[in-house]
Design an enzyme around this catalytic site. Structure first.
Site, short mmCIF file in Angstrom:
data_model
loop_
_atom_site.label_atom_id
_atom_site.label_comp_id
_atom_site.label_asym_id
_atom_site.label_seq_id
_atom_site.Cartn_x
_atom_site.Cartn_y
_atom_site.Cartn_z
N LYS A 1 59.42 3.99 -44.32
CA LYS A 1 59.52 5.28 -45.03
C LYS A 1 60.82 5.98 -44.63
CE LYS A 1 56.44 9.32 -45.74
NZ LYS A 1 55.10 9.86 -45.40
N SER B 1 52.15 10.96 -49.07
CA SER B 1 53.58 11.01 -49.33
C SER B 1 54.29 9.68 -49.09
CB SER B 1 54.23 12.07 -48.44
OG SER B 1 54.12 11.73 -47.06
N SER C 1 48.75 10.99 -45.85
CA SER C 1 49.91 10.32 -46.46
C SER C 1 49.99 8.82 -46.22
CB SER C 1 51.19 10.98 -45.96
OG SER C 1 51.33 12.26 -46.51
#
Lengths: 468, 63
Positions: free
Chosen positions: A84, A162, A186
């Site tokens: 990420k 996310s 997330s």
């Protein structure tokens, strides 16, 4: 170069590592194949933030030298992966998914990336995310520098947030595993929406040094993988104390599901309301999944979550901490460059939360942690759907679920209490994956991974692949 | 999975431009007001919860 069939892109970490050790192919060849796939198909899902093919191939050559000399470093040696884009990699852009940081280059590398590098895992790309990991509260899936995360099972639907790129990239076979982060859902949400297996570790087990902070007392880093087994292998490498992370629990993790307690000695907490709370088409799927859970042999105990205003607690805590972290962005006006207006205004409003409200929330959180300790003296784990719905359309506003009964708030509760949880694909509803979560007391990762592994021995949902 | 077509991608891209994210009639001021009100409601909700005086916040400071 080795010609790879599709199967290799959906192989487990253990299988890839075994084949590397047997010299069926080189780490360089495997890396080249995955990197090409990530660069080619990643943009289709708005999953790719930054390709790192060149540096990965260079590193792969040194891994091949080690493998040639039979210098084995563990199961992740020679395995490509993605991270990420809130994890810093020195000298490369780290955008945090947000326009105000689009050109940001940091001079430190995140501890987790250094740990994976030391074991010979190969970072082939940074993956997209919701801007600032969703801090401030976003209204649309498009709240990202990279556009809305698109779901490999249906590109008109969201991949979740996310960690949107991490979920999509693993689901589409663009990386064998990915790192994500979770403050309030997330990792679990994109794992559930994309049909991959995701692990939110206990707060403090994995260092967050070099990761963008959203809420210091709630942020966690964890893996999204093809299976519970793979999650265990990755967690073993990334866990451990770190003096550079003030929240570090200074504990290591050794993946040893074989030493987990007998399933017949365990008590699984569940709530029948979770089935009726799910959307109608999903109910038979969750019902069938709970039957598989029941067949594992543990005692099933009807359980209710302790009563707390979970949404208010997480809202106050995350908003206050995020507003403090991003105060320079807010006061400079840079916050208005965010793609999502609601999110920008949410961050600004966070600066006005009175100290008394934040401290009250944190005091109630102390009681909440105690209540969960008591709950886990009665049951060993809690099992519930991650989300009672499939991934929403990317054009739909994200309104959140009004349901609070059963264990509908387990994701938020688990994050407030710092509990580990595993998202397990458990079926399909109208062609879209749904998942169960297994949440346990702090540092019970081996137990929840053992339960996940057993569930996946009895089902094949985690092996299903979208048409890519 | 339904097949990805250029038309489908265009539909998705066209549906979510930044300018179209806010529903018609909702301004930044509206979102700001809504966010402040939500924080206030949350604060009032927590303020109404009675807890023992000895309970300390769940924060850790290490010197």
């Amino acid at each position: 170069m080795q010609g790879f069939g599709d199967d290799i892109f959906f192989a487990s970490i253990a299988e890839l590592n075994t084949r590397l050790r047997k010299k069926e192919f080189k780490a360089e060849e495997l890396t080249k194949a995955f990197a090409h796939r990530l660069e080619t198909l990643g943009p289709r899902y708005n999953a790719l933030a930054l390709p790192l093919t060149k540096t990965a191939l260079k590193r792969a050559k040194s891994v091949d030298d080690e493998l040639k000399r039979e210098r084995f470093r563990g199961p992740l040696q020679g395995i490509p992966y993605g991270a990420k884009d809130l994890l810093a990699l020195a000298g490369h852009p780290t955008t945090w998914g947000a326009k105000p940081y689009a050109t940001q280059v940091l001079d430190e590398t995140a501890t987790v990336l250094n740990k994976l590098d030391a074991t010979g895992a190969l970072l082939i790309g940074k993956l997209a995310l919701v801007e600032l990991a969703g801090g401030g509260g976003y209204r649309f899936p498009s709240a990202s520098l990279f556009g809305p995360g698109l779901n490999p099972w249906d590109v008109t639907r969201w991949s979740g947030g996310s960690s949107s790129g991490s979920g999509a990239a693993v689901a589409a076979g663009l990386v064998p595993f990915a790192l994500g982060s979770e403050t309030n859902g997330s990792i679990l949400t994109p794992s559930a929406f994309c049909g991959v297996t995701g692990l939110r570790p206990t707060y403090g087990l994995v260092s967050r040094h070099g990761a963008m902070a959203l809420a210091w007392t709630m942020d966690k880093i964890g893996p999204l993988c093809r299976s519970a087994e793979d999650c265990g292998l990755v967690l073993q490498q990334i866990a451990g104390g770190d003096p550079l992370d003030h929240g570090s629990a200074a504990k290591n993790f050794y993946y040893a599901p074989q030493y987990a307690r007998k399933f017949t000695d365990l008590k699984f907490g569940f709530s029948p309301a979770d089935i009726t709370n799910a959307e109608p088409d999903a109910r038979p799927v969750f019902q069938a999944a709970m039957e598989v859970i029941r067949s594992i042999g543990a005692s099933m105990v009807e359980t209710a979550l302790p009563e707390f205003p979970y949404a208010a607690l997480s809202g106050i805590i995350i908003s206050t901490e995020a507003a403090s972290i991003f105060e320079p962005l807010i006061t400079s006006g840079g916050v208005d460059q965010l793609a999502d207006v609601k999110q920008a205004e949410g961050l600004k409003a966070g600066l006005e939360i009175p100290a008394k409200d934040y401290l009250k929330a944190m005091r109630i959180r102390s009681i909440l942690k105690q209540k969960y300790r008591e709950l886990f003296s009665n049951v060993d784990v809690l099992i519930a759907p991650v989300r009672g719905t499939i991934a929403p359309k990317v054009t739909e506003p994200l309104n959140g679920s009004p349901v609070t009964s059963g264990m509908a708030q387990l994701v938020t509760a688990g994050n407030l209490a710092g509990l580990p949880a595993l998202s397990l694909p458990c079926g399909f509803v109208n062609g879209m994956p749904v998942a169960l979560q297994v949440a346990g007391p702090p540092f019970s990762e081996n137990m929840i991974l053992a339960i996940g592994r057993e569930f996946q021995n009895r089902t094949d949902w985690h092996k299903r692949r979208p048409k890519v | 999975m339904s097949k990805l077509t250029r038309r489908k991608l265009l539909t998705v891209a066209a549906a979510v431009p930044a300018a179209a994210q806010t529903p018609a009639g909702t301004t930044a001021q509206d979102w700001a007001k809504a966010a402040r009100e939500a924080n206030q409601r949350n604060g009032e909700l927590l303020g109404g919860i009675k807890i023992p005086i000895a309970v300390e916040p769940a924060t850790i400071f290490k010197a």
